[in-house]
Every structure is written in structure tokens, then in C-alpha cells.
Scaffold this motif. Structure first.
Motif, PDB file in Angstrom:
ATOM      1  N   ALA A 113       0.829  -1.206   0.000  1.00 55.00           N
ATOM      2  CA  ALA A 113       0.000   0.000   0.000  1.00 55.00           C
ATOM      3  C   ALA A 113       0.862   1.255   0.000  1.00 55.00           C
ATOM      4  CB  ALA A 113      -0.931  -0.017   1.209  1.00 55.00           C
ATOM      5  N   ALA A 114       1.916   1.238   0.814  1.00 56.09           N
ATOM      6  CA  ALA A 114       2.794   2.408   0.894  1.00 56.09           C
ATOM      7  C   ALA A 114       3.482   2.680  -0.443  1.00 56.09           C
ATOM      8  CB  ALA A 114       3.834   2.196   1.993  1.00 56.09           C
ATOM      9  N   VAL A 115       3.914   1.626  -1.110  1.00 58.29           N
ATOM     10  CA  VAL A 115       4.554   1.786  -2.421  1.00 58.29           C
ATOM     11  C   VAL A 115       3.575   2.382  -3.424  1.00 58.29           C
ATOM     12  CG1 VAL A 115       5.431   0.478  -4.398  1.00 58.29           C
ATOM     13  CG2 VAL A 115       6.330   0.026  -2.113  1.00 58.29           C
ATOM     14  N   HIS A 116       2.340   1.901  -3.412  1.00 56.39           N
ATOM     15  CA  HIS A 116       1.340   2.427  -4.350  1.00 56.39           C
ATOM     16  C   HIS A 116       1.068   3.905  -4.104  1.00 56.39           C
ATOM     17  CE1 HIS A 116      -2.229   2.755  -6.839  1.00 56.39           C
ATOM     18  NE2 HIS A 116      -2.887   3.226  -5.796  1.00 56.39           N
ATOM     19  N   LEU A 117       0.966   4.298  -2.832  1.00 59.66           N
ATOM     20  CA  LEU A 117       0.658   5.689  -2.496  1.00 59.66           C
ATOM     21  C   LEU A 117       1.880   6.602  -2.592  1.00 59.66           C
ATOM     22  CD1 LEU A 117      -1.685   5.217   0.599  1.00 59.66           C
ATOM     23  CD2 LEU A 117      -2.362   5.829  -1.740  1.00 59.66           C
TER      24      LEU A 117
END
Length: 350
Positions: free
Chosen positions: A183-187
């Protein structure tokens, strides 16, 4: 033996990112890790993992546990009393797959309808109104990335809105962050920026991060201290478990950045399948999960799983007419092309 030769399967395994094997660096760390008894004086490598992960997530303390399922269960046991209520998105993993909270704790899980893994905020507000339920709402739980919604990621603004609803009422928020790093990578943010919107957070080490096992529950010192005692009651004390924690340390400090590769192969897979035939419809992934609707082919998921395996591709059914495909570190662009070719062969045979 090289990392590639040790971990590369003879088939394209898209069943889950849980099939990932440890890296060579993890094996080296496991071989040299200082050990102790985690049930007595404590294991030094476990303590280092707990402190490091808590720091990465911006929390006061951490607790190493065998699985993310146990981490989620401990978060509830430490913060929710019997006959109290937990609000979650209706398709959350904690509701539909784990069920430990309802089974072991005497708490009640109320699913709030949502879209792409995000609860409808109006429905959530209604559920929080005085008199909406005879039970006291003692926790709100979120999930990102959201497994059942195809690896979708909660927008930070949505999490901020939920936090505003919860904290003004004195309700803690728990985050099932099994794939939080995805999730952090996507955001394009740090894991701590996401975790700042919740009180407690669980993180799985054995999916895309590639550790062989384990998870960390992070949160306030008081909650983690209580969870540590509850972990012992659940049989979660693991003695010289620093061998596994060493791989976890490598996972949380090194492996997060490379998840962009998994997201790229998932997009390649989605694009390849959607170009094949109008009878196949693949979701456009935000992270590393692709859901494939095969209803137009007239064949159920069982047939597709069987036929794809005969063509060297492993998959998992998603209902009667779909498949769930997950990319991970062992899947290369060439593997994706091989998987798309397998789908083409299965279509031709059908």
C-alpha cells in the motif's frame, strides 16, 4: 546455491505471494543471528525486530508473532471486551477469512458495505450514531491493501476521515496491514504515514517481503504489553525464534522498495489477459493482485485451475467463475508472458 536457483520454481506460481522463499541475505542473517529464549530472558534478535518494525511504523512498541492472523486477534483481545462490537468493511479479511475475533473473544463483527475496500463513510457514520446498536462499538478495523477487493489501497484521505469519526468518540482503530508495504509503495508514502491514522497495526513478513514466517503487531506500549501476555495464553511464545526474526529484520529493512517490481508484473499480467479475448476480464491492479472474471468463457474456475496447471501455471479460484492471481518476487516479466500464453492455449482448447 544461488538465490535464483534456490527459489525459482519450475512452474509459474501465481497462487499467492505467500509462496515466496527467503533471500540469500535472509539465510545469512538466520545463520548468524544471536539467540535467546523469547519466553524467558527474551531473544535479542526478536527484540531488535520488534523495535525496528515499531520505529518503521511510527509506533511505540512491537510484538513478534507467528502470523498476521494472530496479530489481528491479539489487537482485538487487548482492546475490546466481550459483547462489544467491531466495525469493518464488509469484505474484510478479518470478517470473511479469519473469524478469530468472533470465535474466541465473544466480540461481534459488523460489516459496513463499501467500495474497493473502503467503507461507505455515511454508512459508517450511521453505525456510530447513539442507539444504532445495542452493543458498544469498541473498535474500527481497516485493511490495506485490501485482499478481497483485489489488492486495492485505501486513500489516505479516507483513513483520515475514519480516524476523525473514531477518535472523537474515543474508539481505537486497528489496521490489518498484512500487505501494508504494498500500500505504501502504491501511495508513494512511508508505512509510518499510513500507520499514523490508526492506533494499532499488523504487518505480515511472509508475503511480498519474503520472510519465511511471522508478523509484527505495533502500537502503544500499554497495548503491546497486554498483547504480549495474551500471546503466551494463545501459545505464541516461540523460544529461540530469533532464527526466523532475523529474516524478518531483512524483510522490513530491505525488501519493501522492490515491491514496485511485483506491481509492474501484475499490471503486465492484467494488460496481457485483457488483450487476449473479450471473454476474459482482468482487473487493473493497484498492487500485486489481479482478479480475472471468466464467466464469458462458459467454464467454471475449477476447469481453469486444472487446465492452467496442465500448462505450467498455478492459480487459485475466486468464486465459481473467477481466478485470483498474485505476483511476487519469483515472477518475472517472462513468467507473465508464459502465463498469458497458457491462458491463450486454454482458450483455444475450450
Amino acid at each position: 546455491m544461488s538465490d535464483e536457483s534456490r527459489t525459482r520454481p519450475s512452474v509459474v506460481d501465481l497462487r499467492s505471494d505467500t509462496v515466496t522463499q527467503p533471500t540469500e541475505a535472509m539465510y545469512a542473517q538466520m545463520h548468524s543471528a544471536p539467540l535467546g529464549d523469547d519466553g524467558l530472558e527474551g531473544d535479542p534478535t526478536v527484540r531488535e525486530l520488534e523495535i525496528t518494525t515499531a520505529d518503521i511504523l511510527g509506533k511505540e512498541a512491537g510484538l513478534f508473532v507467528p502470523s498476521c492472523t494472530m496479530a489481528n486477534l491479539l489487537a482485538i483481545l487487548a482492546q475490546v471486551q466481550r459483547s462489544e462490537q467491531i466495525l469493518l468493511e464488509a469484505q474484510a479479511h478479518m470478517v470473511n477469512t479469519e473469524r478469530g475475533a468472533a470465535t474466541f473473544t465473544g466480540t461481534f463483527l459488523l460489516g459496513i458495505p463499501g467500495s474497493e475496500g473502503a467503507m461507505d463513510l455515511d454508512r459508517l457514520e450511521d453505525a456510530l450514531r447513539p442507539g444504532a446498536s445495542p452493543l458498544r462499538t469498541a473498535m474500527i478495523a481497516l485493511e490495506t491493501s485490501h485482499n478481497a477487493a483485489g489488492g486495492t489501497v485505501l486513500p489516505l484521505l479516507h483513513m483520515v476521515a475514519v480516524a476523525g469519526m473514531a477518535w472523537t468518540r474515543g474508539i481505537p482503530i486497528h489496521l490489518d496491514g498484512a500487505r501494508l508495504f504494498n500500500a505504501a509503495v502504491h501511495l508513494g508514502v512511508t508505512p509510518a504515514e499510513i500507520a499514523a491514522q490508526v492506533d494499532t497495526v499488523s504487518l505480515c513478513l511472509s508475503k511480498g517481503l519474503s520472510a519465511p514466517a511471522g508478523a509484527v503487531l505495533a502500537g502503544p506500549t500499554s497495548v503491546i504489553a497486554q498483547a504480549r501476555g495474551l500471546r503466551k495464553m494463545l501459545g505464541g511464545t516461540q523460544r529461540q525464534i530469533g532464527i526466523v526474526a532475523a529474516a524478518g529484520l531483512e524483510a522490513v529493512t530491505v525488501m519493501g522498495a522492490r515491491l514496485t517490481e511485483d506491481h509492474a508484473t501484475a499490471r503486465r499480467l492484467s494488460e496481457g489477459l485483457n488483450k487476449l479475448d473479450p471473454r476474459i476480464a482482468a482487473t487493473i491492479p493497484q498492487t500485486n493482485i489481479v482478479q480475472v472474471n471468466l464467466a464469458g468463457t462458459g467454464r467454471d474456475s475449477g476447469y481453469w485451475v486444472h487446465d492452467l496447471e496442465a500448462n505450467g501455471v498455478l492459480s487459485r479460484p475466486l468464486g465459481e467463475r473467477g481466478l485470483r492471481l498474485v505476483t511476487h518476487r519469483h515472477i518475472t516479466p517472462a513468467d507473465i508472458d508464459r502465463a498469458v500464453a497458457a491462458f491463450r492455449s486454454c482458450l483455444a482448447a475450450a
